[in-house]
Enzyme design. Structure first.
Site: not given
Length: 479
Positions: A150, A248, A282, A460
């Site tokens: 994505n 993640e 996400c 992150e």
């Protein structure tokens, strides 16, 4: 276009002679490129080359590493339009979004290259006059960076940026759906003089090369973005060799509009974050909760704003939403919407494939607005990863927070209110790694980004990310 993988500084095809086709999701009859279907043996050679390269790359001064990395960024900036076009062709997102992703990815990598120069050690007070106690940080080793389709470049930059800057070496595994832009970006760093083996890029089926990247004893860390189910499998694979993990994972992000929200701002923000990249984000808004006193006005404005979205081939400059990237993604959206309608939900807009010749051969689906929905429906409780916006009402502050937290995920949440006290209280009570108040910014590379609950663990972005790629070592000296 036939692309090659990068192993030990060389552009290679697979010894098997097999290739994987990459198709344009706006027209699935169009093959936009081919990439090698690498074998497990070739993946092992890539890991070994990264392990050998680590010995010299890790001891190179951070200043010198930063120079090479930033040179690669500069070369990529000069080729940014070519990379952006590849990204749109393989992913389907609009060319504007592709340009933005490329730009943000390169800014991210540059940020980490420069930020690592500010990592400081520590000294501690001790109980002896002839003792010194300090800490130093050292890179963990070989990193497997596994990214989805994505945001293939942005999510890769969040991994290779801090990894390379801290002295780690990387094997990057892009999705088989979107490998072309990743290879083109990596080639820029080879051109910049990145030593052999420091950055390898492998393409192929996960069933063939995935276990090598998650189980090989020379791999010290796995940085992964993807579904929660895949993350759990990676945890199992990494257990035998106790690898470091940054995961993640899935999300089911709530949006709350309280009665005192700026209605126009809330609607525009919700529409943008629900349908950006066709909902394949996400941190996309999966479910919307609106105070009953403004519910009808919010819904009416939301539908009006949604109707303005122009759908089409992402290469067209005027298009605002392209197709979904995969056939499976399209089928999931259709199934969830149909199931919700069967359970009593009402579609106020969308809910189908757009009509017209230009949409026939692509994975297009209209942005879809639903009401009369609840948490028993998959379109609400699951991560749809498509252009759906189920809208529900609430009466009290406590009810809104309870509904927002009624999920196994905890990635990002969004709150709109002009009451500072209410905003801060909501931010504290909502169970997610990021809370946006009166904005839908999602993740940004200068700020920490991580999930709660089954949205993963590890951080992150921001200066915090460097600890994910470095060991901390205590040194006690008697003199």
């Amino acid at each position: 276009m036939r692309f090659k993988c990068i192993v030990n500084g060389e552009l290679l095809e697979s010894s098997s002679g097999r290739f994987l086709e990459v198709r344009n999701p706006a027209n699935v009859d169009e093959v936009v490129g081919e990439v090698p279907a690498m074998t497990a043996e070739e993946a092992e050679r890539a890991v070994e080359s990264s392990f050998l390269a680590f010995k010299s790359w890790s001891v190179l001064s951070p200043v010198k590493r930063a120079e090479i990395i930033k040179k690669g960024v500069k070369i990529a900036e000069e080729k940014s339009e070519e990379i952006s076009r590849l990204l749109t062709l393989e992913n389907g997102k609009t060319i504007k979004e592709s340009r933005e992703e490329v730009k943000s990815s390169l800014e991210s990598i540059r940020y980490f290259a420069e930020g690592v120069l500010n990592i400081l050690g520590e000294s501690y007070p001790v109980d002896k006059s002839d003792r010194l106690s300090i800490t130093i940080r050292q890179p963990v080793g070989v990193v497997s960076a596994i990214v989805p389709w994505n945001y293939p470049l942005l999510l890769l930059s969040w991994k290779i940026g801090p990894a390379l800057a801290t002295g780690c070496t990387v094997i990057a595994k892009p999705s088989h759906c979107t490998p072309l832009s990743t290879i083109k970006l990596a080639e820029c760093f080879l051109e910049a003089g990145l030593p052999k083996g420091v950055l390898n890029v492998l393409t192929g089926k996960t069933s063939e090369i995935g276990r090598v990247l998650t189980e090989h004893p020379l791999v010290s860390k796995i940085a992964f973005t993807g579904s929660t189910s895949a993350g759990k499998n990676i945890m199992t694979s990494a257990a035998d060799t106790v690898k470091r993990l940054t995961l993640e994972l899935g999300g089911n992000c709530p949006f709350i509009a309280f009665e005192d929200a700026d209605l126009n701002a809330a609607v525009k923000g919700a529409v943008r974050r629900a349908f950006r990249n066709c909902g394949q984000v996400c941190n996309a808004i999966n479910r919307i909760y609106v105070h009953k006193s403004i519910f009808r006005d919010f819904v009416d404005l939301f539908v009006q704003e949604t109707k303005k979205i122009k759908i089409g081939n992402g290469l067209r400059e005027d298009v605002e939403m392209g197709p979904l990237t995969t056939k499976d993604g399209l089928e999931t959206v259709k199934k969830y919407v149909e199931e919700a309608v069967g359970m009593g939900a009402k579609v106020l807009y969308g809910g189908r494939k757009p009509s017209g010749i230009e949409f026939e051969k692509g994975y297009f689906y209209e942005p879809t607005v639903l009401v009369d929905v609840d948490h028993s429906m998959k379109v609400v409780k699951n991560e749809v990863f498509g252009p759906t916006a189920p809208i529900m009402s609430f009466e009290t502050f406590e009810e809104a927070i309870q509904k927002a937290n009624d999920t196994e995920y905890g990635l990002v949440s969004y709150v709109y209110t002009q009451d500072l006290s209410k905003a801060l209280k909501a931010a504290k009570l909502i169970e997610s790694g990021t809370v946006g108040i009166n904005n839908v910014s999602g993740g940004e590379f200068a700020y920490p980004y991580g999930g709660w609950k089954q949205s993963g663990f590890g951080v992150e972005n921001s200066h915090h990310v460097f600890n994910e790629y470095m060991y901390i070592k205590h040194v006690r000296i008697d003199y």
